[in-house]
Write an enzyme that holds these catalytic residues in place. Sequence first.
Site: not given
Length: 178
Positions: A34-38
């Site tokens: 659930q990260c912007g970098l996922t």
Amino acid sequence: MSIYSLKTKLSNGEELQLETLKGEVVLIVNTASQCGLTPQYEELETLYKAYTEKGFEIIGFPCDQFGGQEPGTDEEIMEFCTMNFDVSFPIAQKTEVNGEAAHPLYQYLRSQAPADEKFDEAGVLQREDRDMVESSDIQWNFTKFLIDRKGNVVHRFAPTVKPAQIETTIEQLVTDDK
């Protein structure tokens, strides 16, 4: 101590002895669903498919230490990775990468490539500059450690460095280190 003296548990419960990776080029990445970098999972899978037959391995280490961005169980994490990004490289059980409970692998990786060094414009850790941060702690999800065929940590890449940006380095290691 070396990377080969360590082990980890995969999301399916199997134990992975890192000694079995001798002679491989390995990319170790702490991940989160659930990260912007996922979306980096997609490029990681592309690299894995392109170089696995040349002696390249990736191991993802889900970690919930950064903003609670990996809240799921090991089964939920693996299902997310498979369904959303068709991940076929090994995913470890949820892992702590910082603090007293940090996995021994991450303690070792951080000692070999501490974050008290600056990243250059390409996101590669520069050992000459020691004024960025004061500890070797992982700063965020998707920090990447690249290990050569001899088990040496040769690069630590910042979380914002996309996997495609390090493809040339990986290609060189899988070609040159045979």
